[in-house]
Design an enzyme around this catalytic site. Structure first.
Site, PDB file in Angstrom:
ATOM      1  N   ASP A  70       1.128  -1.272   0.027  1.00 53.35           N
ATOM      2  CA  ASP A  70       0.002  -0.069   0.110  1.00 53.35           C
ATOM      3  C   ASP A  70       0.903   1.318   0.223  1.00 53.35           C
ATOM      4  O   ASP A  70       0.224   2.457  -0.828  1.00 53.35           O
ATOM      5  CB  ASP A  70      -0.934  -0.327   1.000  1.00 53.35           C
ATOM      6  N   ASP A 480       3.187   0.529  12.832  1.00 53.79           N
ATOM      7  CA  ASP A 480       2.771  -0.617  12.699  1.00 53.79           C
ATOM      8  C   ASP A 480       3.383  -1.728  14.106  1.00 53.79           C
ATOM      9  O   ASP A 480       3.144  -2.820  14.146  1.00 53.79           O
ATOM     10  CB  ASP A 480       2.656  -0.947  11.112  1.00 53.79           C
TER      11      ASP A 480
END
Length: 884
Positions: A70, A480
């Site tokens: 992404d 993350d």
């Protein structure tokens, strides 16, 4: 997990990156020196680390596969090594959004051709429109067709697809589904130009959150997939039947039966859901559809699977569980091209206790699960998992049943069976690519083996980096997955930072004179936002938050590790002695300031906020605003104090509509001098001094001499050498940079999606060693000329010159002529010059002597046109060399 990726990218990229045209050049900027050494670039291995929303196998060539990420570019599978190679590292600073890949398509007619639809955000966070990249050499080089709208590789709904598709019969025809109400687009010249399909009846209407004023969750997710029925065309003629998925819960699927001339909504289709995927089994005449009530990749509470009979128009609900029993949507969807009737799907949004994978061998009439309960909460798996190659995938967790570690996955929107091998299946998760090579054990009652198949794919967003003078060479703060302590850059660490596990680490620091003491801060849904280590980051313990803390912010350790200053989100700047059991508010400095420490005096700390520099001489208790002026007025600033010298501070940052550059202070921030030869700078770091130099090497991600790149200076910023090249740009590199205090020339570079990149110099340790003695070689020679990388308008080549004679050379000069107008832009390991089409490459001081039978190598980058033929001959002085 990817729930924090949005914040990571936005906070990083909003800092000075979204601001219009570049500034004018500084007065009389010094030229960028050609590199006199070559840099070898690698990743500090983490393997994975982010969401892989798409995996695409070529349908006509074995072992040719691509993966899209992404925000971290695209990758191609390398079968011999079972690894992935990055394909979009040439994306530069100004086009950083083109590292987000919303779709990828591999041409089954001409497997050398591959296409990528790129663009990261459809709202204002990404200032540029999207593009379709096209390659005729499997992604080794690219050409770009700019689009009149934005694409959203990191937007909601990015796991749906594929939105880009090549006609399997007439491969000059491609379709692209656009977001934001821009409709369906078509190219008839292999992706060079695009036009909207004016008569396509539905541009979509689904938005994740209409109330979102940022435009991120309120954008229309648009056209989400295109699928061709290859059986309705012949080679060279356009495929007649095309299916298109639309983000519209009442009108999700459309079809054309006349090669896109007219379109109709498929009659009788289910409503109330979004069709995430549409996969056709042409041999059986079945179009399979995976439905969810949300666009994903995080959300989705209900779902169904359906089968459409292309011949009769009959719809059949083939959901493996009753809709009432779903708490997830379906998305990952694939068929076995070797065994028609075998279909698999994923419950992509089943976060707890685990994702689920379903398999049918009878076209969806019956299903089996990858795992099921024996007696709750106990479960039995049809698979085994071995994550020894990426051990951090266990997250260091010890969950209670029915959860397990490692998990089968989450956000599992990419699922593909190899079209040539029924035993190989790969699927993407929010952290890695998993796969198996004995999938059919599922059908025989045995267990199939799952393991990471992700090596070479590095997809982390890097917020901060540190390289202590002893202990581990690299500590990282990541989005993350928190961050890692690398004791060996070539190996995957056993675990990320734990106790606590921050979802995102925003800042870290170590005590300069006591590198065993390390502090990190970050984001966590619940729990402390600060942690400490006394063994160089090997083990951690949590600190205590001051009242009101909501996020990590920035943190600084005193030079001796005896005190800390923290500027968290949600609260003002605080200081403490010891390890954060009791915090006191700091006076004289505004909330949200960036904080750092002096690397010599343990009582001196620094801060910056809104154009003002702040200094504390009492351990962070009180700060005083410096009288320094002319600094950037915004907060897009990063600064560091030089190890070993009290009060030596370098500050980088700014924005195009104001002060932007690199500043230096030698009096602890009382005054700053701007370097006139640096137009823009966004990071600053220090590394081991060059041989013979007394001042540490400087590293920066900057614009110098009109060129954006990664630069090194060995003389306190008087001269700069660009050490990366156009093939190695990695989009945005503005978060952090540091040299290695133990290895001259080594530099660690942050990226926003390509992990931690590090470079090593092979050039002997000076900025520009200069030419050696006049070359007068005699005897035979051989040249090997190899183009190692190509991109739109440029290429990189390596040249090996071998002494095949009987005597040594004391200096050399190699000449050739470019046949197609190529123009040198940079060279390393040689002093190169060009006049017209004639090129001369001479030795530098440290590679002048070449004994008989030995070789010397150098490299260069150059601009090119469409044709890039190799030189026909090479001469060493007047001696013509053999060419291999």
């Amino acid at each position: 997990m990817r729930r924090t990726r949005i914040l990571t990218a936005v906070l990083a990229l909003a800092a000075g990156l979204l601001s219009g045209a570049p500034t004018a050049l500084a007065a009389d900027p010094l030229p960028v020196r050609l590199a006199a050494d070559t840099y070898t670039w690698k990743n500090a291995r983490i393997d994975g680390g982010g969401f892989v929303p798409g995996i695409v196998f070529n349908r006509s060539e074995k072992n040719l596969a691509y993966a899209r990420t992404d925000i971290g570019g695209a990758y191609r599978w390398q079968e011999p090594s079972k690894t992935w190679t990055p394909l979009l590292d040439s994306v530069g600073w100004d086009d950083w959004g083109h590292t987000g890949v919303v779709s990828i398509a591999s041409d089954s007619v001409d497997p050398d051709r591959v296409y990528a639809a790129v663009g990261t955000y459809t709202n204002s966070w990404d200032p540029k429109n999207g593009a379709v990249m096209r390659s005729s050499d499997r992604g080794a080089s690219w050409r770009k067709a700019n689009l009149p709208f934005k694409l959203g590789g990191n937007m909601p709904g990015r796991g749906m697809g594929e939105r880009l598709a090549v006609d399997p019969n007439r491969n000059s025809v491609l379709y692209l589904g656009a977001p934001s109400g821009k409709g369906l687009w078509r190219s008839t010249d292999s992706g060079a130009t695009w036009s909207q399909v004016a008569n396509f009846p539905n541009v979509g209407n689904y938005v994740a959150d209409p109330s979102d004023t940022s435009g991120y969750s309120s954008d229309n997710q648009g056209i989400v997939w295109v699928t061709f029925d290859e059986s309705t065309g012949t080679a060279g003629n356009a495929t007649k039947t095309i299916y298109v998925g639309v983000a519209d819960k009442d009108n999700a699927v459309y079809r054309s039966t006349d090669a896109g001339v007219t379109w109709q909504r498929l009659a009788g289709q289910p409503t109330g859901y979004l069709a995430h995927k549409g996969v056709l089994d042409a041999r059986n005449g079945h179009l399979y559809l995976a439905y969810s009530d949300k666009g994903g990749p995080y959300d989705g509470g209900k779902g169904q699977l359906w089968r459409y009979a292309t011949g009769t128009g009959a719809w059949t609900d083939i959901s493996p569980v009753a809709e009432a029993d779903t708490f997830y949507g379906f998305s990952g969807l694939t068929v076995d091209r070797q065994k028609p009737g075998t279909v698999m799907a994923t419950a992509y949004s089943a976060w707890w206790p685990d994702t689920q994978i379903f398999r049918s061998t009878d076209s969806g009439a019956t299903w089996s699960k990858a795992w099921d309960y024996t007696s709750y909460p106990n479960r039995e798996n049809r698979y085994t998992m071995d994550v020894s190659s990426s051990p951090w995938l266990t997250w260091g967790a010890n969950p209670q049943p029915p959860e397990q570690t490692p998990k089968l996955g989450w956000m599992t929107e990419a699922l593909e069976i190899d079209p040539f091998d029924s035993n190989r299946m790969m699927y993407g998760t929010g952290a890695t690519i998993y796969g198996t090579e004995n999938l059919t054990n599922w059908d025989s009652g045995g267990k199939f083996a799952i393991k990471p198949m992700v090596q070479g794919l590095e997809e982390t967003a890097v917020n901060d980096l540190a390289s202590p003078p002893s202990g581990a060479p690299l500590l990282s703060a990541l989005g993350d997955i928190g961050g890692f302590r690398h004791t060996d850059l070539t190996k995957v660490p056993s675990m990320m930072f734990t106790r606590p596990n921050f979802t995102t680490t925003t800042s870290l620091d170590f005590a300069e004179s006591n590198p065993g003491t390390v502090v990190r801060v970050g984001n966590l849904d619940s729990g402390p936002h600060i942690a400490f280590s006394t063994d160089n980051g090997a083990n951690w313990f949590a600190g205590t938050d001051p009242s009101g803390v909501s996020g990590g912010g920035t943190v600084a350790s005193a030079a001796d590790g005896g005190r800390f200053v923290w500027s968290p989100e949600g609260a003002g700047v605080h200081h403490t002695t010891g390890f954060g059991t009791s915090w006191q508010a700091s006076a004289g400095i505004p909330a949200g300031a960036v904080v750092e420490s002096d690397r010599v005096d343990p009582k001196v700390f620094y801060g910056f906020k809104a154009g003002k520099f702040y200094v504390s001489t009492d351990g962070g208790a009180t700060f005083t605003a410096s009288s320094a002026t002319g600094l950037p007025s915004g907060d897009s600033v990063r600064f560091k104090a030089l190890p070993g010298v009290k009060g030596d501070v370098w500050l980088a940052g700014g924005a195009a509509d104001g002060a932007y550059g690199l500043w230096h202070s030698t009096d602890g921030g009382a005054s700053f001098t701007r370097l006139s030869n640096v137009e823009q700078a966004d990071t600053i770091g220090f590394g081991k001094a060059a041989p013979g130099a007394s001042y540490q090497a400087l590293y920066t991600s900057a614009k110098i001499g009109g060129v954006r790149g990664v630069f090194r200076s060995t003389d306190k910023g008087a001269n700069w050498t660009r050490i990366n090249d156009d093939a190695h740009q990695w989009g945005w590199t503005g978060a952090a940079i540091t040299g290695d205090p133990r290895v001259y020339g080594r530099v660690y570079v942050s990226t926003n999606g390509r992990g931690v990149v590090y470079g090593d110099s092979s050039g002997g340790g000076t900025t520009d060693p200069g030419p050696g003695p006049d070359p007068t070689p005699t005897g035979a020679c051989k040249v090997t000329y190899k183009v190692t990388s190509e991109w739109s308008g440029g290429f990189q080549a390596d040249v090996q010159l071998t002494n095949t004679g009987t005597g040594p050379w004391n200096g050399w000069s190699l000449n050739w002529t470019f046949p197609d107008g190529q123009k040198l832009t940079q060279a390393w390991n040689a002093a190169a010059a060009q006049s017209g089409s004639a090129v001369t490459a001479r030795n530098v001081a440290w590679n002048a002597n070449v004994t008989a039978g030995s070789s010397v190598s150098f490299g260069f980058t150059a601009n090119r046109s469409d044709t890039n033929s190799k030189p026909a001959s090479f001469k060493l002085g007047e001696q013509t060399c053999a060419v291999s």
